[in-house]
Write a protein that holds these residues in place. Sequence first.
Motif, PDB file in Angstrom:
ATOM      1  N   ASP A 217     -42.493  25.301  50.943  1.00 46.03           N
ATOM      2  CA  ASP A 217     -42.741  24.146  51.294  1.00 46.03           C
ATOM      3  C   ASP A 217     -41.774  23.137  50.653  1.00 46.03           C
ATOM      4  O   ASP A 217     -41.966  22.532  49.631  1.00 46.03           O
ATOM      5  N   ILE A 218     -40.633  22.978  51.371  1.00 44.75           N
ATOM      6  CA  ILE A 218     -39.419  22.173  50.457  1.00 44.75           C
ATOM      7  C   ILE A 218     -39.277  21.007  51.512  1.00 44.75           C
ATOM      8  O   ILE A 218     -38.859  21.413  52.682  1.00 44.75           O
ATOM      9  N   GLN A 219     -39.094  19.943  51.078  1.00 39.28           N
ATOM     10  CA  GLN A 219     -38.642  18.714  52.122  1.00 39.28           C
ATOM     11  C   GLN A 219     -37.504  18.053  51.367  1.00 39.28           C
ATOM     12  O   GLN A 219     -37.474  18.040  49.967  1.00 39.28           O
ATOM     13  N   LYS A 220     -36.443  17.477  52.136  1.00 35.17           N
ATOM     14  CA  LYS A 220     -35.184  16.809  51.539  1.00 35.17           C
ATOM     15  C   LYS A 220     -34.440  17.982  50.885  1.00 35.17           C
ATOM     16  O   LYS A 220     -33.226  18.227  51.277  1.00 35.17           O
ATOM     17  N   GLU A 221     -34.746  18.405  49.675  1.00 37.02           N
ATOM     18  CA  GLU A 221     -34.116  19.248  48.828  1.00 37.02           C
ATOM     19  C   GLU A 221     -34.633  19.832  47.693  1.00 37.02           C
ATOM     20  O   GLU A 221     -35.614  19.226  47.371  1.00 37.02           O
ATOM     21  N   GLY A 222     -34.636  21.157  47.231  1.00 39.69           N
ATOM     22  CA  GLY A 222     -35.258  21.877  46.310  1.00 39.69           C
ATOM     23  C   GLY A 222     -35.239  23.126  46.172  1.00 39.69           C
ATOM     24  O   GLY A 222     -34.388  23.926  47.215  1.00 39.69           O
ATOM     25  N   SER A 223     -35.527  24.023  45.268  1.00 37.35           N
ATOM     26  CA  SER A 223     -35.382  25.449  45.028  1.00 37.35           C
ATOM     27  C   SER A 223     -36.840  26.164  44.964  1.00 37.35           C
ATOM     28  O   SER A 223     -37.831  25.311  44.671  1.00 37.35           O
ATOM     29  N   LYS A 224     -36.770  27.367  45.089  1.00 39.83           N
ATOM     30  CA  LYS A 224     -37.987  28.120  45.129  1.00 39.83           C
ATOM     31  C   LYS A 224     -37.440  29.705  44.738  1.00 39.83           C
ATOM     32  O   LYS A 224     -36.757  30.108  45.474  1.00 39.83           O
ATOM     33  N   THR A 225     -38.021  30.099  44.027  1.00 40.29           N
ATOM     34  CA  THR A 225     -37.934  31.719  43.445  1.00 40.29           C
ATOM     35  C   THR A 225     -38.872  32.318  43.535  1.00 40.29           C
ATOM     36  O   THR A 225     -39.957  31.978  43.415  1.00 40.29           O
ATOM     37  N   MET A 226     -38.523  33.411  44.446  1.00 38.52           N
ATOM     38  CA  MET A 226     -39.701  34.430  44.846  1.00 38.52           C
ATOM     39  C   MET A 226     -39.217  35.856  45.116  1.00 38.52           C
ATOM     40  O   MET A 226     -38.051  36.143  44.967  1.00 38.52           O
ATOM     41  N   LYS A 227     -40.040  36.577  45.460  1.00 35.21           N
ATOM     42  CA  LYS A 227     -39.768  38.118  45.778  1.00 35.21           C
ATOM     43  C   LYS A 227     -40.787  38.643  46.587  1.00 35.21           C
ATOM     44  O   LYS A 227     -42.112  38.402  46.543  1.00 35.21           O
ATOM     45  N   ILE A 228     -40.295  39.245  47.589  1.00 31.76           N
ATOM     46  CA  ILE A 228     -40.942  39.909  48.692  1.00 31.76           C
ATOM     47  C   ILE A 228     -40.930  41.457  48.594  1.00 31.76           C
ATOM     48  O   ILE A 228     -39.517  42.067  48.552  1.00 31.76           O
ATOM     49  N   ASP A 229     -41.755  42.299  48.465  1.00 35.12           N
ATOM     50  CA  ASP A 229     -41.954  43.516  48.067  1.00 35.12           C
ATOM     51  C   ASP A 229     -41.543  44.504  49.457  1.00 35.12           C
ATOM     52  O   ASP A 229     -41.360  45.658  49.465  1.00 35.12           O
ATOM     53  N   GLU A 230     -42.141  43.878  50.520  1.00 36.75           N
ATOM     54  CA  GLU A 230     -42.083  44.603  51.719  1.00 36.75           C
ATOM     55  C   GLU A 230     -40.934  44.136  52.662  1.00 36.75           C
ATOM     56  O   GLU A 230     -40.870  42.944  52.696  1.00 36.75           O
ATOM     57  N   ALA A 231     -40.383  45.099  53.497  1.00 43.47           N
ATOM     58  CA  ALA A 231     -39.120  44.516  54.408  1.00 43.47           C
ATOM     59  C   ALA A 231     -39.934  43.934  55.456  1.00 43.47           C
ATOM     60  O   ALA A 231     -41.096  44.193  55.872  1.00 43.47           O
ATOM     61  N   GLY A 232     -39.300  42.962  56.093  1.00 44.03           N
ATOM     62  CA  GLY A 232     -40.046  42.287  57.461  1.00 44.03           C
ATOM     63  C   GLY A 232     -39.142  41.169  57.794  1.00 44.03           C
ATOM     64  O   GLY A 232     -37.929  40.883  57.127  1.00 44.03           O
ATOM     65  N   GLU A 233     -39.418  40.432  58.810  1.00 43.58           N
ATOM     66  CA  GLU A 233     -38.785  39.072  59.144  1.00 43.58           C
ATOM     67  C   GLU A 233     -39.638  38.292  59.123  1.00 43.58           C
ATOM     68  O   GLU A 233     -40.866  38.240  59.635  1.00 43.58           O
TER      69      GLU A 233
END
Length: 128
Positions: A89-105
Amino acid sequence: MNKKWGLLVSAVALSAMLMTACGGESKDQAASGNSATPAATSGTAVNIEASNWKFNQDTFEVKAGEEFTINFKSAEGFHGIGIQGLDVDIQKEGSKTMKIDEAGEYTIFCNVICGPDHGKMVAKLVVK
Ligand SMILES: [Cu+2]
């Protein structure tokens, strides 16, 4: 332990607490994009730019199980991003680091009511 040492220990404990509080605050500032220094990136950088009324790419790809950092910026107008099913949930500008273990869209959408073509502002995050 004598009184002098007791005081010293309390002073150290207090300053450690204060430092922790300050650390938390500067993290919030970085998240809202107000920090003067560029956001620290970790893993693959996913650079998403929004303009009126589209994103810079239709599809963004990341690898499953690998950390990535979303760097979002409103290049024109005021926009934001949310990603369906993910805590983004980013508005205007910003960063977010994350990791997703399962393939998907996942569907990336603008989360700011930004104008007539707001509804067209969608893109895809593909996890491979
Ligand atoms: Cu919008």
